[in-house]
Scaffold this active site. Structure first.
Site, PDB file in Angstrom:
ATOM      1  N   ARG A 170       0.766  -1.274   0.006  1.00 56.64           N
ATOM      2  CA  ARG A 170       0.126   0.023   0.047  1.00 56.64           C
ATOM      3  C   ARG A 170       0.862   1.218  -0.110  1.00 56.64           C
ATOM      4  O   ARG A 170       1.873   1.378   0.893  1.00 56.64           O
ATOM      5  CB  ARG A 170      -0.833   0.084   1.094  1.00 56.64           C
ATOM      6  CG  ARG A 170      -2.086   1.051   1.336  1.00 56.64           C
ATOM      7  CD  ARG A 170      -2.881   0.956   2.779  1.00 56.64           C
ATOM      8  NE  ARG A 170      -3.924   1.583   2.478  1.00 56.64           N
ATOM      9  CZ  ARG A 170      -4.712   2.058   3.408  1.00 56.64           C
ATOM     10  NH1 ARG A 170      -3.969   1.798   4.690  1.00 56.64           N
ATOM     11  NH2 ARG A 170      -5.687   2.798   3.424  1.00 56.64           N
ATOM     12  N   ARG A 173      -2.531  13.689   5.867  1.00 58.91           N
ATOM     13  CA  ARG A 173      -3.064  13.714   7.392  1.00 58.91           C
ATOM     14  C   ARG A 173      -2.480  12.476   7.998  1.00 58.91           C
ATOM     15  O   ARG A 173      -2.478  12.166   9.400  1.00 58.91           O
ATOM     16  CB  ARG A 173      -4.443  13.970   7.883  1.00 58.91           C
ATOM     17  CG  ARG A 173      -5.432  12.898   7.220  1.00 58.91           C
ATOM     18  CD  ARG A 173      -6.855  13.197   7.371  1.00 58.91           C
ATOM     19  NE  ARG A 173      -7.609  12.305   6.604  1.00 58.91           N
ATOM     20  CZ  ARG A 173      -7.824  11.174   6.964  1.00 58.91           C
ATOM     21  NH1 ARG A 173      -7.451  10.454   8.180  1.00 58.91           N
ATOM     22  NH2 ARG A 173      -8.660  10.367   6.129  1.00 58.91           N
ATOM     23  N   TYR A 216      -3.747   5.114  -1.960  1.00 53.06           N
ATOM     24  CA  TYR A 216      -4.884   5.891  -1.038  1.00 53.06           C
ATOM     25  C   TYR A 216      -4.401   7.309  -1.197  1.00 53.06           C
ATOM     26  O   TYR A 216      -3.592   7.739  -0.980  1.00 53.06           O
ATOM     27  CB  TYR A 216      -4.724   5.492   0.402  1.00 53.06           C
ATOM     28  CG  TYR A 216      -5.869   5.838   1.400  1.00 53.06           C
ATOM     29  CD1 TYR A 216      -7.328   6.247   0.801  1.00 53.06           C
ATOM     30  CD2 TYR A 216      -5.811   6.063   2.359  1.00 53.06           C
ATOM     31  CE1 TYR A 216      -8.235   6.835   1.597  1.00 53.06           C
ATOM     32  CE2 TYR A 216      -6.857   6.591   3.395  1.00 53.06           C
ATOM     33  CZ  TYR A 216      -8.246   6.819   2.658  1.00 53.06           C
ATOM     34  OH  TYR A 216      -9.343   7.280   3.555  1.00 53.06           O
ATOM     35  N   HIS A 266     -11.084   3.420  -1.797  1.00 51.81           N
ATOM     36  CA  HIS A 266     -12.429   4.112  -1.363  1.00 51.81           C
ATOM     37  C   HIS A 266     -12.695   5.163  -2.491  1.00 51.81           C
ATOM     38  O   HIS A 266     -12.854   6.333  -2.393  1.00 51.81           O
ATOM     39  CB  HIS A 266     -12.215   4.856  -0.022  1.00 51.81           C
ATOM     40  CG  HIS A 266     -11.659   4.180   0.906  1.00 51.81           C
ATOM     41  ND1 HIS A 266     -11.975   2.882   0.950  1.00 51.81           N
ATOM     42  CD2 HIS A 266     -10.842   4.541   2.025  1.00 51.81           C
ATOM     43  CE1 HIS A 266     -11.134   2.333   2.358  1.00 51.81           C
ATOM     44  NE2 HIS A 266     -10.759   3.171   2.764  1.00 51.81           N
ATOM     45  N   ASP A 324     -13.707  -1.851   5.952  1.00 56.49           N
ATOM     46  CA  ASP A 324     -12.800  -0.886   6.747  1.00 56.49           C
ATOM     47  C   ASP A 324     -12.838  -1.067   8.294  1.00 56.49           C
ATOM     48  O   ASP A 324     -12.426  -0.107   9.119  1.00 56.49           O
ATOM     49  CB  ASP A 324     -13.421   0.639   6.222  1.00 56.49           C
ATOM     50  CG  ASP A 324     -12.104   1.458   6.632  1.00 56.49           C
ATOM     51  OD1 ASP A 324     -10.826   1.096   6.533  1.00 56.49           O
ATOM     52  OD2 ASP A 324     -12.135   2.583   7.045  1.00 56.49           O
TER      53      ASP A 324
HETATM   54  C1  0GY Z   1      -8.660   3.538   5.937  1.00 54.79           C
HETATM   55  C2  0GY Z   1      -8.916   5.034   5.941  1.00 54.79           C
HETATM   56  C3  0GY Z   1      -7.911   5.498   6.813  1.00 54.79           C
HETATM   57  C4  0GY Z   1      -6.754   5.296   7.591  1.00 54.79           C
HETATM   58  C5  0GY Z   1      -5.959   4.351   7.079  1.00 54.79           C
HETATM   59  O1  0GY Z   1      -3.983   3.310   7.138  1.00 54.79           O
HETATM   60  C6  0GY Z   1      -4.626   4.130   7.668  1.00 54.79           C
HETATM   61  O2  0GY Z   1      -4.204   4.769   8.820  1.00 54.79           O
HETATM   62  O3  0GY Z   1      -6.023   3.814   5.991  1.00 54.79           O
HETATM   63  C7  0GY Z   1      -8.454   7.154   6.962  1.00 54.79           C
HETATM   64  O4  0GY Z   1      -8.093   7.888   8.146  1.00 54.79           O
HETATM   65  O5  0GY Z   1      -9.067   7.670   6.159  1.00 54.79           O
HETATM   66  O6  0GY Z   1      -8.821   2.924   4.673  1.00 54.79           O
HETATM   67  O7  0GY Z   1      -8.517   2.668   6.998  1.00 54.79           O
END
Ligand code: 0GY
Length: 316
Positions: A135, A141, A168, A192, A268
């Protein structure tokens, strides 16, 4: 689980981030019956911190969410299998995720986060545990910037193992990331739907760019997950006609219908970083038939596509 908030106190000397909601401990049983072999293709394990410490560079500290709790949720909702995605709070320390995959009895595969310094032996060990992807996270953030040449080098190495890259990012950042994403040599899975702003028109330039990205790049897949993260309208249906998270429905439905063979869905769980609303995972499952409206689309989204990507040996 079913109402028993077991194991949610963060342990191991870590205090969870203020304002972060605990995951929903008593999810309803979905009314939507998942097809046999359905895969929850986006979920996480957090710690437990005492066993698998959170990364020093993390941007948040979650409440613990163990593999046993994840597997209980899987069975409760009616999923057959999970894809456990490395979350940023564990950095590039994949032990919690790999342990969940390794001990799942073949019912979980994983997506890791690795650095350039990862050895071939470590990649092989992750493969043996069940990892099938890495990933790359561009949500500011959540992570600090990793140089793109480092990521491209990693992508080239994991391609040899038959793995893919999960990306992401936020919709506004797609133009800047376009050249990098289109240079990736593997299958690329977007988390997402690239986080569309669903208050903007579905036919506006931002989502049009995302659809163009999928249309032009035949190697790009999308998770049509996380309505609870994207929605402004929230979980309450207005009346019998309109679904929970109704503002997300047209976006996710468009992606499912245009790219039925390149979509995945996941809960999720345990829903990191939610501060206003924590979803009932049973209701999230009930959201699926609103975005995949036929049995054929549901089977592709929940069974055929994730099986092809994560258990390819079964489809050869
Ligand atoms: C998700 C979304 C989030 C967090 C993470 O790896 C992560 O910390 O993906 C988010 O905060 O949008 O897919 O878990």
């Amino acid at each position: 689980m079913n109402g028993k908030p077991t194991g949610k106190e963060t342990s191991g000397g870590f205090e969870k981030t203020t304002g972060w909601l605990d995951w929903y401990a008593g999810p309803s049983r979905p009314r939507f019956r998942l097809p046999a072999g359905a895969v929850d293709a986006h979920c996480h394990v957090f710690g437990p911190g005492a066993l698998f410490p959170y990364a020093p560079e993390r941007k948040y500290t979650p409440c613990d969410a163990s593999k046993a709790q994840l597997f209980a949720l899987r069975d409760h909702l009616g999923f057959a299998r999970n894809v456990v995605v490395q979350a940023t709070c564990h950095g590039a320390d994949n032990r919690a995720m790999a342990d969940a995959c390794r001990t799942s009895g073949g019912k979980a595969r994983g997506v890791a986060t690795v650095k350039r310094s990862v050895t071939d032996g470590e990649l092989q060990a992750l493969h043996a545990a069940g990892v099938r992807g890495v990933r790359f996270n561009f949500v500011k953030r959540l992570v600090d910037f990793t140089p793109k040449d480092e990521l491209l080098e990693i992508a080239g190495r994991i391609k040899q193992l038959g793995w893919h890259v999960v990306i992401y990012f936020e919709a506004v950042d797609l133009p800047e990331l376009w050249d990098f994403f289109t240079a990736l040599p593997t299958t690329v899975v977007v988390d997402h739907m690239g986080r569309p702003d669903v208050s903007k028109p579905i036919d506006g330039p931002e989502f049009a760019l995302f659809l163009r990205f999928m249309r032009e790049q035949g190697n790009v897949w999308s998770k049509v997950s996380c309505p609870e993260r994207l929605s402004a309208s929230g979980p309450n249906a207005l009346d019998g006609e309109q679904a929970a998270y109704r503002d997300v429905v047209p976006f996710a439905r468009r992606v499912v219908e245009e790219f039925p063979d390149r979509v995945l869905w996941g809960t999720d769980w345990p829903h990191p970083n939610l501060k206003n609303h924590m979803p009932d995972d049973g209701l999230l499952v009930d959201f699926i038939p609103n975005i995949a409206v036929t049995a054929e689309l549901q089977h592709k989204l929940l069974v055929a596509n994730p099986t092809r990507l994560y258990w390819p040996e079964e489809t050869r």
